[in-house]
Design a protein around this motif. Structure first.
Motif, PDB file in Angstrom:
ATOM      1  N   VAL A  21       0.765  -1.099  -0.010  1.00 58.81           N
ATOM      2  CA  VAL A  21       0.187   0.045   0.068  1.00 58.81           C
ATOM      3  C   VAL A  21       0.768   1.205  -0.031  1.00 58.81           C
ATOM      4  O   VAL A  21       0.340   2.285  -0.274  1.00 58.81           O
ATOM      5  CB  VAL A  21      -0.941   0.000   1.261  1.00 58.81           C
TER       6      VAL A  21
ATOM      7  N   LEU B 138       2.711   2.451   2.580  1.00 57.97           N
ATOM      8  CA  LEU B 138       2.637   3.117   3.800  1.00 57.97           C
ATOM      9  C   LEU B 138       3.972   3.516   4.449  1.00 57.97           C
ATOM     10  O   LEU B 138       5.009   2.726   4.037  1.00 57.97           O
ATOM     11  CB  LEU B 138       1.818   2.292   4.963  1.00 57.97           C
TER      12      LEU B 138
ATOM     13  N   SER C 168       5.032  11.048   4.224  1.00 59.13           N
ATOM     14  CA  SER C 168       3.808  10.745   4.184  1.00 59.13           C
ATOM     15  C   SER C 168       2.853  10.646   5.571  1.00 59.13           C
ATOM     16  O   SER C 168       3.499  10.750   6.561  1.00 59.13           O
ATOM     17  CB  SER C 168       3.459   9.303   3.777  1.00 59.13           C
TER      18      SER C 168
ATOM     19  N   ALA D 168       0.466   8.398   6.776  1.00 58.05           N
ATOM     20  CA  ALA D 168      -0.279   7.316   6.501  1.00 58.05           C
ATOM     21  C   ALA D 168      -1.179   6.802   7.616  1.00 58.05           C
ATOM     22  O   ALA D 168      -0.777   7.216   8.959  1.00 58.05           O
ATOM     23  CB  ALA D 168       0.405   6.005   6.131  1.00 58.05           C
TER      24      ALA D 168
ATOM     25  N   ASN E 236      -5.642   4.800   4.736  1.00 58.18           N
ATOM     26  CA  ASN E 236      -4.961   4.441   3.546  1.00 58.18           C
ATOM     27  C   ASN E 236      -5.238   2.882   3.554  1.00 58.18           C
ATOM     28  O   ASN E 236      -5.336   2.487   2.309  1.00 58.18           O
ATOM     29  CB  ASN E 236      -3.580   4.846   3.518  1.00 58.18           C
TER      30      ASN E 236
ATOM     31  N   ALA F 210      -9.894   5.692   2.431  1.00 61.92           N
ATOM     32  CA  ALA F 210      -9.697   6.813   1.492  1.00 61.92           C
ATOM     33  C   ALA F 210     -10.351   6.462   0.096  1.00 61.92           C
ATOM     34  O   ALA F 210     -10.338   5.266  -0.228  1.00 61.92           O
ATOM     35  CB  ALA F 210      -8.113   7.162   1.487  1.00 61.92           C
TER      36      ALA F 210
ATOM     37  N   GLY G 208      -8.031   4.345  -1.286  1.00 60.35           N
ATOM     38  CA  GLY G 208      -7.165   3.564  -0.298  1.00 60.35           C
ATOM     39  C   GLY G 208      -7.505   1.947  -0.603  1.00 60.35           C
ATOM     40  O   GLY G 208      -8.116   1.618  -1.676  1.00 60.35           O
TER      41      GLY G 208
ATOM     42  N   ARG H  57     -11.053  -2.479  -3.173  1.00 59.09           N
ATOM     43  CA  ARG H  57     -10.727  -1.008  -3.100  1.00 59.09           C
ATOM     44  C   ARG H  57     -12.232  -0.246  -3.633  1.00 59.09           C
ATOM     45  O   ARG H  57     -13.187  -1.026  -4.314  1.00 59.09           O
ATOM     46  CB  ARG H  57      -9.794  -0.524  -4.418  1.00 59.09           C
TER      47      ARG H  57
END
Length: 419
Positions: free
Chosen positions: A93, A95, A100, A102, A166, A192, A195, A258
């Protein structure tokens, strides 16, 4: 049950009827043994329109989860499974990349067994856990935890306060909620718009193929194939993009989904698993018709073993007090005359009794004290872990017994199946 909880169809067919049992996590204190104990029908049916397998919602999540007896961290292999997942998800992902912010949310986060690995990586996270006692244990580990059930409203409130996630993780909870549509909408509210959602749930394919009927219990309201999971996810605006087959819980699927707007085409793995399910007959009644007879054989074989051991004067005790074990014990009608006691690593269960069957639950050290001839393994899905943990049983010639997928007796020293 008159209508499918996913598609609303009235076209349902029986898969297996396990009689009536108490809720599997309603362990009894000593002062409850002379009190009435409620039992509810446990009858699995499948919708012949959307093929979601399900039981009627005879108990509520509030009854089961406000105070819960299961703590994930007591399984060494499960904690390691969570650590590996976090490491892989961080890469998948993206992260924790530099700069960031996240955010990871886990729904039904239990005692922080998974999110503690996210905390250790310095990634912002939140657990949503309805059980007061296990949520408190998570906070003690430094895992931020909200005591709440997920609904569309809860998801929207978390998003408003903390921002969109996320990654949303929902491990071993997608079967536990009767309002599958509302829960899925809650997942969509959390994640998200670009996400990811990761869901782990037992695979109905392996449940059927491996006789894993003890994983049918009242807090598991539905049982998924990938085909039925695709429809469940779509009910909340999510699209399946990938699937992984996992060995956990006897055979699980990890669903990567997703928001529909950004999902794109699913991977080849999705098509491959759908083809396996179709080949097994799980999109027609033929895949379900023999299951009940195979369940009955598991029951007969286990009872025959326990009765013959008792007649020989041999001692049998249990290892573990999982929810699945209580389905097995109640369906087979096993009482302390055939299983003197069981043990569990979770101190919460010590001094309590299994629901329905009233078998005492003791600390694991009792096995080495009593040196029984056989140890019946109730959490059979942890076979490799428990064969290792119980290797000391061979010191007095004791053996391990696994009831599912078929009765097998294991020499603890050599780990060789002898029956």
């Amino acid at each position: 049950m008159t209508r499918c909880r996913l598609c609303g169809s009235e076209a349902t067919a029986s898969v297996v009827d396990l009689g009536a049992t108490p809720p599997c996590e309603s362990f009894l204190a000593a002062d409850q043994l002379d009190q009435p104990e409620p039992a509810y029908p446990l009858h699995l049916r499948v919708c012949t329109d959307c093929w979601l397998a399900q039981i009627p919602p005879l108990i509520t999540p509030e009854e089961t989860f406000k105070e819960y007896a299961y703590f994930s961290s007591y399984s060494t292999s499960w904690v390691e499974h969570a650590r590996t997942f976090v490491a892989d998800a961080v890469q998948r992902v993206g992260l924790g990349t530099e700069g960031s912010d996240a955010f990871v949310v886990e729904v039904a986060s239990n005692d922080g067994y998974l999110l503690k690995h996210v905390v250790d990586r310095g990634i912002r996270c939140l657990g949503i856990e309805p059980s007061v006692n296990v949520g408190a244990a998570a906070r003690d580990k430094g895992v931020p935890t909200l005591t709440e059930f997920l609904s569309p409203q809860t998801g929207a409130a978390v998003r408003e306060e903390h921002g969109p996630a996320n990654l949303v993780v929902a491990n071993n909870v997608y079967a536990h909620i009767p309002d599958v549509v509302g829960f899925t909408q809650g997942l969509r509210a959390l994640v998200a718009d670009d996400g990811w959602v990761s869901i782990e749930v037992q695979h109905l394919l392996t449940l059927i193929e491996e006789n894993q009927y003890d994983t049918i219990y009242h807090e598991h309201f539905q049982y998924y194939t990938v085909a039925s999971a695709i429809q469940a996810l779509a009910s909340g605006g999510l699209t399946l993009v990938d699937v992984e087959l996992l060995p956990t819980h006897g055979g699980s699927i990890r669903l990567w989904a997703r928001p529909a707007e950004v999902a794109g085409e699913p991977t080849q793995r999705v098509a491959d698993v759908l083809a396996r399910e179709k080949a097994a007959g799980l999109q027609e009644l033929s895949g379900y018709t023999e299951f009940s007879a195979r369940v009955a054989k598991v029951r007969r074989d286990l009872l025959k073993f326990l009765i013959e051991a008792a007649e020989r004067g041999e001692t049998v005790v249990g290892y573990g007090a999982p929810g699945k074990g209580n389905t097995l014990l109640n369906h087979c009608g096993i009482r302390p005359d055939l299983l003197a006691y069981t043990v569990d690593r979770n101190p919460y269960k010590h001094g309590r009794f299994t629901p329905g069957t009233r078998i005492p639950i003791l600390a694991p050290e009792q096995i080495a004290v009593d040196k029984p001839d056989y140890v019946l393994i109730l959490p059979w899905n942890l076979r490799a872990e428990l064969v290792e943990q119980l290797s000391y049983v061979h010191e007095w010639g004791g053996r391990l017994v696994f009831p599912i997928p078929e009765l097998s007796i294991v020499e603890a020293a050599s780990r060789k199946v002898t029956a």
